[in-house]
Scaffold this motif. Structure first.
Motif, short mmCIF file in Angstrom:
data_model
loop_
_atom_site.label_atom_id
_atom_site.label_comp_id
_atom_site.label_asym_id
_atom_site.label_seq_id
_atom_site.Cartn_x
_atom_site.Cartn_y
_atom_site.Cartn_z
N UNK A 1 0.80 -1.23 0.00
CA UNK A 1 0.00 0.00 0.00
C UNK A 1 0.84 1.28 0.00
N UNK A 2 2.06 1.20 0.53
CA UNK A 2 2.90 2.39 0.61
C UNK A 2 3.54 2.75 -0.73
N UNK A 3 3.38 1.90 -1.75
CA UNK A 3 3.91 2.19 -3.09
C UNK A 3 2.81 2.86 -3.91
N UNK A 4 3.09 4.03 -4.44
CA UNK A 4 2.09 4.78 -5.20
C UNK A 4 1.93 4.21 -6.60
N UNK A 5 0.86 4.62 -7.28
CA UNK A 5 0.63 4.16 -8.65
C UNK A 5 1.74 4.64 -9.58
N UNK A 6 2.19 5.88 -9.38
CA UNK A 6 3.27 6.41 -10.22
C UNK A 6 4.54 5.58 -10.06
N UNK A 7 4.84 5.18 -8.83
CA UNK A 7 6.03 4.35 -8.57
C UNK A 7 5.86 2.97 -9.18
N UNK A 8 4.66 2.41 -9.08
CA UNK A 8 4.40 1.08 -9.65
C UNK A 8 4.52 1.11 -11.17
N UNK A 9 4.02 2.16 -11.79
CA UNK A 9 4.10 2.29 -13.25
C UNK A 9 5.55 2.37 -13.70
N UNK A 10 6.32 3.20 -13.01
CA UNK A 10 7.74 3.34 -13.35
C UNK A 10 8.47 2.01 -13.19
N UNK A 11 8.17 1.29 -12.11
CA UNK A 11 8.82 0.00 -11.84
C UNK A 11 8.50 -1.01 -12.95
N UNK A 12 7.23 -1.14 -13.31
CA UNK A 12 6.82 -2.13 -14.31
C UNK A 12 7.40 -1.81 -15.70
N UNK A 13 7.44 -0.54 -16.04
CA UNK A 13 7.99 -0.15 -17.33
C UNK A 13 9.44 -0.59 -17.45
N UNK A 14 10.21 -0.40 -16.38
CA UNK A 14 11.62 -0.77 -16.42
C UNK A 14 11.79 -2.29 -16.36
N UNK A 15 10.90 -2.97 -15.63
CA UNK A 15 10.96 -4.43 -15.58
C UNK A 15 10.76 -5.03 -16.97
N UNK A 16 9.83 -4.46 -17.73
CA UNK A 16 9.50 -5.01 -19.04
C UNK A 16 10.66 -4.88 -20.03
#
Length: 485
Positions: free
Chosen positions: A437-452
């Motif tokens: 819950x402490x991870x924001x949507x903006x942080x999650x989006x950035x993380x997934x983009x780089x993972x891909x």
């Protein structure tokens, strides 16, 4: 300058003597860390769910580190980086219970790489700028470490010039270099993938049991959902569902009013501000039974609460009053009703000139731990319950247009986040991808983009949690920081 240099050397020598001649027991370590636990304990961060979550997870990892240090024959270890939110003290306060200022807290990050309890405790306290004077008064064993009993086995510490002259590698320098090297995702997965797979395989039967219990109870009681406030292990969750199942068998009549509701296992029993049935994990069946018997009264109070929200909305031009579980502390229905009632009376007496329905489509949440209104990145207003009505009116008018833009951007971000989670789950053949819950949507989006952009065969079939640090949970979930390198 010479004086300070000599003093620094003496302090270093004294610390070495303490480390070589004294050891801490597990109980001593707990006592020595009391100021630290008081400063970071999650229970004191009830009004700050993000910081509470970070401290909860960091304490789990710290406790694991301390437990490993006490295991007989423990030798191998890896530096462990931790982040804590430490409550700030007022400089001139003598009362421990009241010595933390209203300004809040500060974030502290440090890396543990010590091999004994005493030096670990000192590192923790020093990193958080907490006093270490009380450690001298502890009942510390005077018996030296087993490694120091024999001077023959004690490693020789050569002068730096020895390594320069001979060309041999300085072990201390190598350790410092290793600690300076930042952990990367690939290297961390290399080191921890095998451990995570082993834990995950061990947890699979329990995971199936959890799904079975959850489905059966949800179907039997016609519940909307069953949730957990905290990230308890699978075995703990199964135990809680077994307890609820036994209550259903013993007292089926008291559960007749739960249809369509959500049950949340949490720290205390009651009904939450969101209208969910809370079952305290430390409470016995007697307490749970009382909660189920009180449900008709809770439902009446909930209707009155909804009426209050509607009245506040009318006074504020149609702005919607909402309660967001992920961003707000877990309040009981009674606590939230009192907050709304107090705020409503203040608004009613002030008679603010908002045009009817002029703010329809906008949202606000009430917060008791703030003194100034603010606008969240997701578009909802965060309004302190003590906010001056005139200040409130000016702030909402000034930020209304920006709030509408943020609300629109929120919808776009939620869609993007879900698409990236689905794409990442499919690409890496993950069993599950989720975030704290402490991870924001903006942080999650950035993380997934780089993972891909990466090729990560390690992740096939795994449970991946996006967090703020690296960790392998007890049931095999892999936690990686959203800003991984």
């Amino acid at each position: 300058t010479v004086y300070y240099f000599i003093r620094l050397c003496l302090e270093k020598i004294l610390l070495q003597c303490i480390l070589q001649s004294r050891t801490l027991s597990g109980a001593d370590a707990i006592n020595a860390l009391r100021p630290f636990y008081f400063a970071v304990h999650p229970d004191f961060f009830g009004q700050h769910p993000k910081e509470r979550e970070v401290n909860e997870n960091s304490l789990k990892r710290l406790n694991g580190y301390l437990e490993n240090l006490q295991k007989p024959g423990f030798r191998s270890f890896k530096p462990t980086q931790l982040t804590f939110y430490v409550r700030e003290r007022e400089p001139n306060s003598s009362n421990v219970q009241e010595s933390f200022s209203a300004s809040g807290f500060r974030a502290v990050s440090f890396t543990l790489h010590t091999r004994d309890l005493l030096s670990t405790v000192l590192d923790i306290l020093n990193s958080c700028s907490l006093s270490t004077e009380h450690i001298q008064s502890l009942n510390v064993n005077s018996q030296p470490h087993k490694e120091a009993k024999s001077t023959v086995n004690r490693p020789i510490k050569w002068d730096k010039t020895y390594y320069s002259f001979t060309g041999f590698k300085d072990p201390e320098e190598e350790l410092e270099q290793a600690q300076r090297v930042e952990t990367t995702l690939i290297s961390w997965l290399d080191d921890n993938e095998a451990s995570a797979v082993k834990k995950l395989k061990k947890s699979l039967p329990l995971r199936k049991e959890l799904e079975r219990l959850k489905f059966e109870l949800s179907h039997q009681l016609q519940l909307s959902d069953i949730r957990w406030q905290r990230s308890w292990g699978i075995a703990h969750r199964c135990s809680q569902l077994h307890s609820l199942g036994r209550l259903v068998q013993q007292r089926p009549e008291v559960l007749k009013n739960v249809k369509g509701r959500t049950v949340v296992f949490t720290d205390r029993s009651g009904m939450s501000a969101a209208g969910h049935i809370m079952l305290g994990t430390m409470d016995v069946h007697h307490h749970w039974t009382k909660i189920f018997e009180r449900l008709p009264n809770y439902y009446k109070l909930q209707k009155r609460l909804l009426f209050l929200e509607d009245r506040i909305s009318q006074l504020l031009g149609g702005i919607q009053v909402i309660y967001i579980e992920e961003l707000q502390p877990l309040l009981t229905l009674e606590e939230y009703y009192e907050t709304l009632d107090s705020f409503y009376n203040k608004l009613r007496d002030s008679r603010l000139p908002f045009h009817p329905r002029s703010l329809r489509g906008l949202q606000m949440i009430l917060e008791s731990d703030r003194y100034a209104p603010s606008l969240h990145e997701f578009g909802h207003f965060m309004i302190p319950t003590v906010c001056d009505p005139a200040t409130l009116q000016w702030f909402i008018f000034a930020k209304a247009q920006e709030a509408r833009k943020n609300l629109k951007r929120k919808e776009e971000m939620m869609i993007t986040e879900k698409e990236l989670i689905d794409t990442s789950t499919e690409k890496f053949s993950l069993d599950r991808l989720y975030k704290e819950p402490s991870v924001s949507s903006a942080q999650m989006i950035d993380c997934c983009k780089r993972l891909l952009e990466e090729s990560l065969p390690y992740l096939q079939g795994m449970h991946l949690c996006i967090s703020h640090f690296y960790s392998v949970l007890q049931d095999g979930d892999l936690c990686i920081p959203w800003n991984w390198k």
